[in-house]
Design an enzyme around this catalytic site. Sequence first.
Site, PDB file in Angstrom:
ATOM      1  N   CYS A   1       5.475   0.503   4.617  1.00  6.83           N
ATOM      2  CA  CYS A   1       5.267   1.255   5.854  1.00  6.83           C
ATOM      3  C   CYS A   1       3.929   0.917   6.499  1.00  6.83           C
ATOM      4  CB  CYS A   1       5.296   2.764   5.578  1.00  6.83           C
ATOM      5  SG  CYS A   1       6.736   3.340   4.673  1.00  6.83           S
ATOM      6  N   ASP A   2       2.871   0.841   5.694  1.00  2.69           N
ATOM      7  CA  ASP A   2       1.512   0.791   6.233  1.00  2.69           C
ATOM      8  C   ASP A   2       0.753  -0.502   5.983  1.00  2.69           C
ATOM      9  OD1 ASP A   2       1.905   3.446   7.038  1.00  2.69           O
ATOM     10  OD2 ASP A   2       1.196   4.229   5.113  1.00  2.69           O
TER      11      ASP A   2
ATOM     12  N   CYS B   1       2.890   4.002   0.703  1.00  4.28           N
ATOM     13  CA  CYS B   1       3.986   3.126   1.119  1.00  4.28           C
ATOM     14  C   CYS B   1       3.430   1.835   1.692  1.00  4.28           C
ATOM     15  CB  CYS B   1       4.867   3.823   2.157  1.00  4.28           C
ATOM     16  SG  CYS B   1       6.293   2.824   2.667  1.00  4.28           S
TER      17      CYS B   1
END
Length: 330
Positions: free
Chosen positions: A146-147, A143
């Site tokens: 996300c990261d 992701c």
Amino acid sequence: MHSKVTIIGSGPAGHTAAIYAARANMEPTLFEGMMAGGVAPGGQLTTTTDVENFPGFPEGITGSELTDRLRKQSERFGTNIVTETISRVDLSSRPFKLWREDADGDQDEPDTCDALIVATGATANRLNIKGEDTYWQRGMSACAVCDGAAPIFRNKPLVVIGGGDSACEEATFLTKYASHVYVAVRRDVFRASNIMAKRAIGNPKITVLWNTHVVEAKGDGKVLTHVVLQDARSKETRNLDVSGLFYAIGHTPNTAFLKNQLETDETGYLIVKPGTSLTKIKGVFAAGDVHDKHYRQAITAAGSGCMAALDAEKYLEELAAEKQEKASKI
């Protein structure tokens, strides 16, 4: 065991639904699963290290800690949390029936519920290349949103695996933080739409590696430092120095246990009535990534969990009114 509301799934969607349902005195039961979908209770959030984009945590929080806090909040308001996996359901009659998975097969007597919230999420597809077990969340992720902004990836070269729209989108997103982004495509053409492919190819911070497989992740034992590439035609291998590897090869919604009882799209995501959590079966609701293949964020999952609980509350009120009306006619 019978419950007014049963929730299957223990990510942000499931626990938010549980919090709302419990506070509304619906006495929910939540099945959090035991390595369901190949991940621990809490779902995909538990595979994320630092979460910096969930409101209320200015210093960031780990995925596991956020999951623990969601669980404690559900319990505080009285949610009955069961650490077992639901292996199959029967939605053909009411109350709905659910069977738990156990070592000796399904239980004989099913659990039942008046309303069901499916919040089982979607599992990111992986290639399980050599070294993945060592460097997952130590330089490997599924992701980018996300990261991608994590310090470990900032101003570093990164590689994205995939050839579809998701790969192009994630590669483009990562250029905000990375020094350079490589996209490993196993063929000599993108599967992505023309506009997305042109956007990626035309970006000066993106290099497309055609006919390329990533076959191994390597590092210093603590973090990823490079990957091994293999030419799909010649089979020759070479190293590529990168500090991050992102899978962008799709997700698989965790809906197999439903046995096609609910309507899905061509990729298996549950279909809901637009703007609601309602599925085609009255009394069954969907929340989170099990129906959302576009955003796939903890905060959007939590929002849809709220919607599902409110929709379930309205359904139970209507159900109670119907029963009262029938009783008054007897």
